[in-house]
Design a protein around this motif. Sequence first.
Motif, PDB file in Angstrom:
ATOM      1  N   THR A  16       0.828  -1.206   0.000  1.00  0.00           N
ATOM      2  CA  THR A  16       0.000   0.000   0.000  1.00  0.00           C
ATOM      3  C   THR A  16       0.863   1.257   0.000  1.00  0.00           C
ATOM      4  O   THR A  16       0.544   2.235  -0.688  1.00  0.00           O
ATOM      5  CB  THR A  16      -0.941  -0.012   1.214  1.00  0.00           C
ATOM      6  N   THR A  45       0.259  -3.515  -8.449  1.00  0.00           N
ATOM      7  CA  THR A  45       0.224  -3.463  -6.994  1.00  0.00           C
ATOM      8  C   THR A  45      -1.171  -3.762  -6.468  1.00  0.00           C
ATOM      9  O   THR A  45      -1.329  -4.473  -5.475  1.00  0.00           O
ATOM     10  CB  THR A  45       0.699  -2.092  -6.495  1.00  0.00           C
ATOM     11  N   ILE A  49      -2.039  -6.839  -3.981  1.00  0.00           N
ATOM     12  CA  ILE A  49      -2.737  -6.661  -2.708  1.00  0.00           C
ATOM     13  C   ILE A  49      -3.965  -7.563  -2.653  1.00  0.00           C
ATOM     14  O   ILE A  49      -4.227  -8.222  -1.644  1.00  0.00           O
ATOM     15  CB  ILE A  49      -3.112  -5.181  -2.496  1.00  0.00           C
TER      16      ILE A  49
END
Length: 90
Positions: A16, A45, A49
């Motif tokens: 994050t 990303t 996640i």
Amino acid sequence: MTPFEWILAVCIAIMTACLVSGLVLVLRTSDVLTKAVLSDLVFYTMIAIFLTWTLTNPTSIGYEVALLAAIAGGVLPTLSMARIISKGRR
């Protein structure tokens, strides 16, 4: 929480932070090529996640999303990056 869930939580927090730093750089840069590369960073990303989250939260569609993201995320950004680098020339 188990130690594995703690490790995954730390990994998600690091991803994050990378995502937020990439978004800040996208907003601050004026170079189109840098923005294209950073948009790939943001996309991958977000996928990472989500896949890390699905390790502890089973979903029925988690791996289908990963497969679709691999297809759409592998082919389309490569083509768009080539177009941006060559400035539309074939």
